[in-house]
Motif scaffolding. Structure first.
Motif, short mmCIF file in Angstrom:
data_model
loop_
_atom_site.label_atom_id
_atom_site.label_comp_id
_atom_site.label_asym_id
_atom_site.label_seq_id
_atom_site.Cartn_x
_atom_site.Cartn_y
_atom_site.Cartn_z
N PHE A 107 0.77 -0.88 0.23
CA PHE A 107 -0.41 -0.32 -0.17
C PHE A 107 1.36 1.88 -0.12
O PHE A 107 2.19 0.82 0.41
N GLN A 108 0.27 2.27 -0.37
CA GLN A 108 1.02 3.83 -0.53
C GLN A 108 0.26 4.60 0.31
O GLN A 108 -0.81 4.54 0.44
N VAL A 109 1.28 5.71 0.70
CA VAL A 109 -0.02 6.85 1.44
C VAL A 109 0.34 7.89 -0.37
O VAL A 109 1.15 8.21 -0.61
N GLN A 110 -1.61 8.36 -0.44
CA GLN A 110 -1.72 9.52 -1.19
C GLN A 110 -2.72 10.67 -0.26
O GLN A 110 -3.53 10.06 0.00
N ASP A 111 -2.16 11.82 -0.34
CA ASP A 111 -3.18 12.22 -0.40
C ASP A 111 -3.89 12.23 1.20
O ASP A 111 -4.88 12.08 0.99
N GLU A 112 -2.90 12.35 1.90
CA GLU A 112 -3.54 11.80 3.60
C GLU A 112 -3.86 10.39 3.99
O GLU A 112 -4.67 10.44 4.96
N ASN A 113 -4.01 9.79 2.44
CA ASN A 113 -5.28 8.76 2.50
C ASN A 113 -4.59 7.04 1.91
O ASN A 113 -3.06 7.19 1.26
N LEU A 114 -4.50 5.80 2.44
CA LEU A 114 -3.81 5.02 2.83
C LEU A 114 -4.30 4.17 1.27
O LEU A 114 -5.82 4.27 0.92
N HIS A 115 -3.15 4.13 0.20
CA HIS A 115 -4.56 2.93 -0.75
C HIS A 115 -3.80 1.33 -0.72
O HIS A 115 -2.53 1.74 -1.25
N ILE A 116 -4.37 0.49 -0.58
CA ILE A 116 -4.08 -0.85 -1.20
C ILE A 116 -3.29 -0.96 -3.09
O ILE A 116 -3.94 -0.23 -3.83
N VAL A 117 -2.31 -0.80 -2.81
CA VAL A 117 -1.83 -1.26 -4.57
C VAL A 117 -1.90 -2.65 -5.20
O VAL A 117 -2.29 -3.01 -5.93
N SER A 118 -1.72 -3.86 -4.04
CA SER A 118 -1.47 -4.88 -4.33
C SER A 118 -1.43 -6.01 -3.02
O SER A 118 -0.96 -5.75 -2.16
N PHE A 119 -2.04 -7.17 -3.10
CA PHE A 119 -1.92 -8.10 -2.65
C PHE A 119 -1.21 -9.39 -3.57
O PHE A 119 -1.29 -10.16 -4.32
#
Length: 130
Positions: A107-119
């Protein structure tokens, strides 16, 4: 002239041998079918166990991910005592599925939110004794 009757007499041994042969063939087929069914059963149990282990690891990673706040992630991960890697501005949480495989949640942090990239499921590297 006397007429002789010629009849074909089958002795009691030939039908018995034929019947034994039929029973033996049926017994062999039944044994093979039973072994095949047992093999499918064992395979299904192994697959069911692997699936269970995968979903347990996935549940654990998602629970940790959902508890994270976008600020000071590394400190939070250290306090949760989970294996992670930070690379290319992405965090990768790692949990063991079994002795042969790991599950990675990236996951990564974008715009003060966490976003899952992959499992991603990966095989563990076997260390060579050389």
């Amino acid at each position: 002239m006397s007429k002789e009757k010629q009849e074909f007499h089958m002795s009691i041994g030939a039908p018995s041998i034929f019947m034994l042969f039929v029973v033996l063939v049926m017994l062999i087929l039944a044994t093979l079918a039973s072994l095949r069914a047992h093999s499918y059963y064992e395979s299904t149990l192994r697959q069911m166990n692997l699936t269970k282990q995968y979903y347990q690891a996935q549940s654990h990673l998602l629970t940790v991910y959902e508890q994270l706040e976008p600020k000071d992630i590394e400190q939070q991960l250290k306090s949760k005592n989970i294996h992670y890697i930070y690379q290319n501005q992405k965090y990768c949480l790692i949990d063991s599925i079994n002795e042969d495989q790991d599950l990675k949640l990236t996951f990564q942090v974008q715009d003060e939110n966490l976003h899952i990239v992959s499992f991603q499921t990966e095989n563990k590297e076997v260390e060579d004794g050389n």
